[in-house]
Motif scaffolding. Structure first.
Motif, short mmCIF file in Angstrom:
data_model
loop_
_atom_site.label_atom_id
_atom_site.label_comp_id
_atom_site.label_asym_id
_atom_site.label_seq_id
_atom_site.Cartn_x
_atom_site.Cartn_y
_atom_site.Cartn_z
N ALA A 90 -13.93 44.64 39.54
CA ALA A 90 -13.13 43.43 39.76
C ALA A 90 -14.09 42.35 40.24
O ALA A 90 -14.57 42.41 41.37
N LEU A 91 -14.42 41.42 39.37
CA LEU A 91 -15.38 40.37 39.67
C LEU A 91 -14.70 39.01 39.67
O LEU A 91 -13.88 38.72 38.79
N ALA A 92 -15.05 38.19 40.67
CA ALA A 92 -14.56 36.81 40.73
C ALA A 92 -15.78 35.90 40.60
O ALA A 92 -16.68 35.95 41.44
N HIS A 93 -15.81 35.10 39.54
CA HIS A 93 -16.90 34.15 39.29
C HIS A 93 -16.40 32.77 39.72
O HIS A 93 -15.65 32.13 38.98
N PHE A 94 -16.79 32.33 40.91
CA PHE A 94 -16.39 31.01 41.41
C PHE A 94 -17.36 29.99 40.84
O PHE A 94 -18.58 30.15 40.94
N HIS A 95 -16.83 28.93 40.22
CA HIS A 95 -17.67 27.91 39.62
C HIS A 95 -17.22 26.54 40.10
O HIS A 95 -16.02 26.29 40.28
N ALA A 96 -18.19 25.68 40.34
CA ALA A 96 -17.87 24.36 40.86
C ALA A 96 -18.89 23.34 40.39
O ALA A 96 -20.06 23.66 40.21
N ASN A 97 -18.40 22.14 40.17
CA ASN A 97 -19.28 21.00 39.93
C ASN A 97 -18.65 19.80 40.63
O ASN A 97 -17.70 19.97 41.39
N GLN A 98 -19.13 18.62 40.40
CA GLN A 98 -18.62 17.44 41.10
C GLN A 98 -17.18 17.11 40.73
O GLN A 98 -16.47 16.46 41.51
N VAL A 99 -16.71 17.56 39.58
CA VAL A 99 -15.39 17.17 39.10
C VAL A 99 -14.35 18.28 39.29
O VAL A 99 -13.24 18.02 39.73
N MET A 100 -14.70 19.52 38.95
CA MET A 100 -13.72 20.60 38.96
C MET A 100 -14.26 21.84 39.64
O MET A 100 -15.47 22.04 39.72
N HIS A 101 -13.32 22.66 40.10
CA HIS A 101 -13.69 23.96 40.62
C HIS A 101 -12.60 24.95 40.29
O HIS A 101 -11.45 24.59 40.09
N GLY A 102 -13.00 26.19 40.19
CA GLY A 102 -12.05 27.26 39.86
C GLY A 102 -12.78 28.58 39.84
O GLY A 102 -13.94 28.67 40.24
N PHE A 103 -12.09 29.61 39.39
CA PHE A 103 -12.76 30.90 39.27
C PHE A 103 -12.24 31.65 38.07
O PHE A 103 -11.13 31.42 37.58
N THR A 104 -13.09 32.53 37.56
CA THR A 104 -12.74 33.41 36.46
C THR A 104 -12.71 34.82 37.02
O THR A 104 -13.66 35.26 37.66
N LEU A 105 -11.61 35.49 36.79
CA LEU A 105 -11.41 36.84 37.29
C LEU A 105 -11.58 37.82 36.14
O LEU A 105 -10.93 37.69 35.11
N VAL A 106 -12.50 38.78 36.30
CA VAL A 106 -12.74 39.80 35.28
C VAL A 106 -12.40 41.15 35.90
O VAL A 106 -13.01 41.55 36.89
#
Length: 144
Positions: A90-106
């Motif tokens: 169960a992996l959570a890839h948190f990603h962020a930049n100046q405009v958006m943020h979120g995560f992808t759950l695998v």
């Protein structure tokens, strides 16, 4: 075993970290998206099953909170009549930049079924997109 329930447990843990006030782990000042922005490529990957940061550089508070996740994963799983053996990863890839943020759950279950789901916002919701008729729909859960 229902794969959706396993994905639900992983989502609850990742969403708790993303909210900044992780009552599940007992930490109330987490900034996972800021940590992701400071990490190489703007991504911070957390192994929710084993309580480890795989990629990226977490803050001390986030690193401590991640260590508590396996115990909470087991507790939430028991509440849904699941066991640790029913989940391979169960992996959570948190990603962020100046405009958006979120995560992808695998999430991969013991039978080898793997799903990948994108979430954004606080609280985390599945990403929305326009279908071919211009209607807003939740993005599909990708199966590998």
């Amino acid at each position: 075993m229902k794969h959706g329930q396993l994905r639900s447990v992983a989502h609850n843990l990742a969403d708790s970290l993303a909210s900044g006030v992780s009552l599940i782990t007992g930490f109330c000042d987490l900034h996972v998206y800021e940590d992701a922005m400071r990490s190489e490529g703007g991504v911070l990957t957390i192994d929710l099953l084993n309580g480890q940061v795989i990629t990226g550089t977490p803050s001390p508070d986030l690193a401590a909170a991640v260590l508590r996740i396996p115990e909470e994963f087991d507790r939430l799983s028991r509440g849904k009549c699941l066991s640790r053996g029913e989940c391979r990863s169960a992996l959570a890839h948190f990603h962020a930049n100046q405009v958006m943020h979120g995560f992808t759950l695998v999430v991969e279950d013991s039978s080898g079924r793997v799903t990948e789901t994108d979430f954004q916002g606080v609280p985390a919701r599945r990403v929305s997109e326009l279908d071919h008729l211009g209607r807003v729909r939740r993005s599909a859960i990708r199966h590998r």
